[in-house]
Design an enzyme around this catalytic site. Structure first.
Site, PDB file in Angstrom:
ATOM      1  N   THR A  97      73.401  60.969  54.056  1.00 60.69           N
ATOM      2  CA  THR A  97      73.498  59.581  53.604  1.00 60.69           C
ATOM      3  C   THR A  97      72.651  59.340  52.366  1.00 60.69           C
ATOM      4  O   THR A  97      73.078  58.681  51.423  1.00 60.69           O
ATOM      5  CB  THR A  97      73.053  58.633  54.749  1.00 60.69           C
ATOM      6  N   LYS A 153      76.309  66.192  65.333  1.00 61.42           N
ATOM      7  CA  LYS A 153      77.176  65.467  66.281  1.00 61.42           C
ATOM      8  C   LYS A 153      78.592  65.329  65.739  1.00 61.42           C
ATOM      9  O   LYS A 153      79.557  65.378  66.492  1.00 61.42           O
ATOM     10  CB  LYS A 153      76.605  64.065  66.557  1.00 61.42           C
ATOM     11  N   GLY A 189      75.358  59.660  58.908  1.00 57.94           N
ATOM     12  CA  GLY A 189      76.218  60.446  58.018  1.00 57.94           C
ATOM     13  C   GLY A 189      76.713  61.636  58.804  1.00 57.94           C
ATOM     14  O   GLY A 189      75.997  62.615  58.983  1.00 57.94           O
ATOM     15  N   HIS A 190      77.906  61.530  59.360  1.00 59.20           N
ATOM     16  CA  HIS A 190      78.453  62.621  60.165  1.00 59.20           C
ATOM     17  C   HIS A 190      79.356  63.486  59.298  1.00 59.20           C
ATOM     18  O   HIS A 190      80.380  63.030  58.803  1.00 59.20           O
ATOM     19  CB  HIS A 190      79.224  62.054  61.366  1.00 59.20           C
ATOM     20  N   GLY A 236      70.628  61.984  50.743  1.00 66.18           N
ATOM     21  CA  GLY A 236      70.351  63.184  49.953  1.00 66.18           C
ATOM     22  C   GLY A 236      68.901  63.635  50.060  1.00 66.18           C
ATOM     23  O   GLY A 236      68.492  64.610  49.412  1.00 66.18           O
ATOM     24  N   GLY A 252      68.037  63.155  64.936  1.00 63.46           N
ATOM     25  CA  GLY A 252      69.243  62.903  64.139  1.00 63.46           C
ATOM     26  C   GLY A 252      69.660  64.130  63.356  1.00 63.46           C
ATOM     27  O   GLY A 252      68.953  65.153  63.325  1.00 63.46           O
ATOM     28  N   ASP A 253      70.864  64.083  62.778  1.00 65.00           N
ATOM     29  CA  ASP A 253      71.414  65.168  61.956  1.00 65.00           C
ATOM     30  C   ASP A 253      71.588  66.459  62.747  1.00 65.00           C
ATOM     31  O   ASP A 253      71.505  67.552  62.189  1.00 65.00           O
ATOM     32  CB  ASP A 253      70.518  65.448  60.731  1.00 65.00           C
ATOM     33  N   LYS A 299      80.408  67.377  64.041  1.00 66.07           N
ATOM     34  CA  LYS A 299      81.240  68.548  64.331  1.00 66.07           C
ATOM     35  C   LYS A 299      81.624  68.575  65.812  1.00 66.07           C
ATOM     36  O   LYS A 299      82.782  68.835  66.152  1.00 66.07           O
ATOM     37  CB  LYS A 299      80.500  69.841  63.967  1.00 66.07           C
ATOM     38  N   GLN A 335      72.311  58.879  64.899  1.00 67.99           N
ATOM     39  CA  GLN A 335      70.880  59.217  64.884  1.00 67.99           C
ATOM     40  C   GLN A 335      70.541  60.078  66.111  1.00 67.99           C
ATOM     41  O   GLN A 335      71.438  60.684  66.672  1.00 67.99           O
ATOM     42  CB  GLN A 335      70.004  57.949  64.827  1.00 67.99           C
TER      43      GLN A 335
HETATM   44  P1  IMP Z   1      66.946  53.103  59.347  1.00 68.05           P
HETATM   45  O1  IMP Z   1      67.835  53.485  60.477  1.00 68.05           O
HETATM   46  O2  IMP Z   1      67.627  53.146  58.002  1.00 68.05           O
HETATM   47  O3  IMP Z   1      66.233  51.793  59.595  1.00 68.05           O
HETATM   48  O4  IMP Z   1      65.781  54.210  59.254  1.00 68.05           O
HETATM   49  C1  IMP Z   1      64.796  54.368  60.293  1.00 68.05           C
HETATM   50  C2  IMP Z   1      64.450  55.841  60.498  1.00 68.05           C
HETATM   51  O5  IMP Z   1      65.590  56.503  61.050  1.00 68.05           O
HETATM   52  C3  IMP Z   1      64.117  56.601  59.212  1.00 68.05           C
HETATM   53  O6  IMP Z   1      63.145  57.592  59.516  1.00 68.05           O
HETATM   54  C4  IMP Z   1      65.435  57.269  58.826  1.00 68.05           C
HETATM   55  O7  IMP Z   1      65.235  58.438  58.055  1.00 68.05           O
HETATM   56  C5  IMP Z   1      65.957  57.617  60.220  1.00 68.05           C
HETATM   57  N1  IMP Z   1      67.425  57.720  60.247  1.00 68.05           N
HETATM   58  C6  IMP Z   1      68.314  56.705  60.224  1.00 68.05           C
HETATM   59  N2  IMP Z   1      69.562  57.182  60.280  1.00 68.05           N
HETATM   60  C7  IMP Z   1      69.464  58.527  60.369  1.00 68.05           C
HETATM   61  C8  IMP Z   1      70.421  59.573  60.513  1.00 68.05           C
HETATM   62  O8  IMP Z   1      71.637  59.366  60.595  1.00 68.05           O
HETATM   63  N3  IMP Z   1      69.902  60.833  60.585  1.00 68.05           N
HETATM   64  C9  IMP Z   1      68.577  61.080  60.559  1.00 68.05           C
HETATM   65  N4  IMP Z   1      67.652  60.143  60.435  1.00 68.05           N
HETATM   66  C10 IMP Z   1      68.097  58.869  60.349  1.00 68.05           C
END
Ligand code: IMP
Length: 431
Positions: free
Chosen positions: A302, A21, A45-46, A304, A17-18, A23, A226
């Site tokens: 999302t 995407k 959080g895009h 911080g 994730g992060d 951009k 993600q």
């Molecule tokens: P959840 O999606 O809130 O249930 O979190 C499950 C796992 O996915 C955790 O390790 C979060 O940090 C990770 N995660 C969820 N959404 C994102 C994202 O947009 N970027 C990076 N990690 C994410």
């Protein structure tokens, strides 16, 4: 990227994730007719930078920043209606025209206020390090066949029945977690009924709309959230999110045939990051980890939270390329590495006397794994103004060449800064 034969493209994260995407979708949306989100929810959080403004989009597809592009939230998304309207209103305040071109699948499940309470209070969520946005509990209710869908807002009696069951279950879970907080049926109903007219105004059969658009030759961009290593099936389970983030999830999450998907662009950073708990085999030692975090501003869009940082992991991305069937790679944040003296790329994991070059399913192997690294000299100059591969220093090109060969996927884009124009299109037609 879109051409006469490639009309449906999926953009996925190929790490944790992060990857940037937002951009890439923003850049590609210029040529798209539709941009559709297919899974996840407000955990994403895009971030998109346009001029001096930064937009962080949690649920609305990043394509919304392009006038005229239609955007939709597919059935595979768990949608938080409260934050959706906060996001819509912020966009409108920033002068973005949203009305009339944003659709929400009537089959999408809703994240309820009580899902968020449970996610924040549960020890299981803390162990995973979730975002606390209620994603896991909402998908649990979906799979257990007791979820609330957008279309349920049309029938108040049925809605109250579902909400009553959900609140009772959530309150029992909150009690077991030792939390004093409780959800209320009346408050939940009041919130939902206040939002219902506006939300139902956006409700559509999104699968049908996209199917018709495809038939009419429209360019469709399916936007994942993600990353592949957070996929519920293919990720580092149980340290994953609760949806199929990979390309397979795109068809089911939008409601179109998998046969309609023609191209898959995998977005990866030129290094690796991860938020939350779970394995990160190439995690950097201090003080280098904090240094790279500062250089890349690696703090969650999302939550911080500081992101954990590591070297590029070729085993991870090659695995993601296979599971997704990637047709191209977009390498982001190359410029973050500009000042480093040397860089490493992981080519395998050593466990005892054995070297694994395929990503293992068993996390206990990963815990024991020692990354096998290839080292590269740093290029020690800015890449931010490069607009073609030939503008890059030779050392940066050698680094990218190795990523491409290790991942067995052609590089289609290299991003060298946060602005829209800071991007190199390599083989624009490959992806
Ligand atoms: P959840 O999606 O809130 O249930 O979190 C499950 C796992 O996915 C955790 O390790 C979060 O940090 C990770 N995660 C969820 N959404 C994102 C994202 O947009 N970027 C990076 N990690 C994410």
């Amino acid at each position: 990227m879109f051409d006469s034969t490639t009309r449906t493209v999926v953009v996925v994260g190929a790490q944790w994730g992060d990857e940037g995407k937002g951009k890439l979708v923003d850049v590609l949306a210029e040529r798209a007719d539709w941009v559709v989100r297919y899974q996840g929810g407000a955990n994403a959080g895009h971030t998109v930078h346009i001029g001096d403004k930064s937009f962080i989009l949690h649920q609305i597809p990043s394509g919304i920043l392009h006038p005229g592009v239609r955007c939709a939230i597919g059935n595979g998304v768990v949608m938080d209606p409260e934050t959706l309207f906060t996001e819509i209103d912020e966009l409108i305040a920033d002068g973005v025209d949203v009305e009339g071109r944003l659709y929400v699948s009537e089959r999408a499940h809703l994240v309820m206020p009580y899902h968020k309470l449970v996610d924040k209070a549960s020890a299981a969520s803390k162990a995973i390090g979730t975002t606390g946005r209620g994603i896991g509990p909402a998908y649990e209710d979906k799979v257990a066949r007791r979820g609330v869908r957008v279309l349920d807002l049309r029938n108040v009696e049925r809605l109250r029945e579902l909400v009553t069951l959900g609140v009772d279950r959530a309150n029992a879970q909150l009690e077991r977690s030792g939390s004093d907080v409780r959800a209320s049926v009346d408050e939940t109903m009041a919130t939902l009924q206040a939002l219902a007219p506006r939300l139902l105004g956006l409700a559509e059969d999104v699968g049908l709309c996209v199917h018709r658009a495809i038939k009419n030759g429209a360019a469709i961009l399916l936007e994942g959230a993600q990353g592949s290593l957070l996929d519920i099936d293919h990720g580092t389970y149980p340290f994953v999110t609760s949806s199929n983030t990979t390309v397979g999830g795109a068809a089911t999450g939008v409601g179109i045939s998998p046969m309609a998907l023609q191209s898959a662009l995998g977005v990866v950073k030129a290094y690796t990051t991860r938020v939350g708990n779970g394995p990160l085999p190439t995690e950097l030692e201090e003080p280098l980890q904090s240094h790279v975090r500062q250089l890349g501003h690696e703090f969650g869009a999302t939550t911080g939270r500081p992101r954990r940082c590591g070297w590029f992991d070729g085993v991870v991305v090659r695995y993601a390329a296979r599971v997704n069937g990637l047709t191209g790679l977009a390498i982001t944040k190359l410029d973050v590495l500009d000042t480093l003296d040397e860089l490493a790329v992981c080519t395998g994991y050593k466990v005892g006397n054995e070297v694994y070059t395929e990503f293992p399913a068993d996390l206990s192997l990963l815990e024991k794994a020692e990354p096998v690294y290839e080292w590269f000299p740093g290029w020690k100059q800015s890449t931010q103004d490069a607009r073609s591969l030939s503008d890059l220093p030779a050392a940066a090109r050698a680094y990218l060449d190795r990523l491409e060969s290790l991942c067995e996927t052609p590089i289609a884009f290299v991003s060298v800064g946060t602005r829209r124009d800071q991007i190199i299109g390599v083989h624009a037609t490959v992806a």
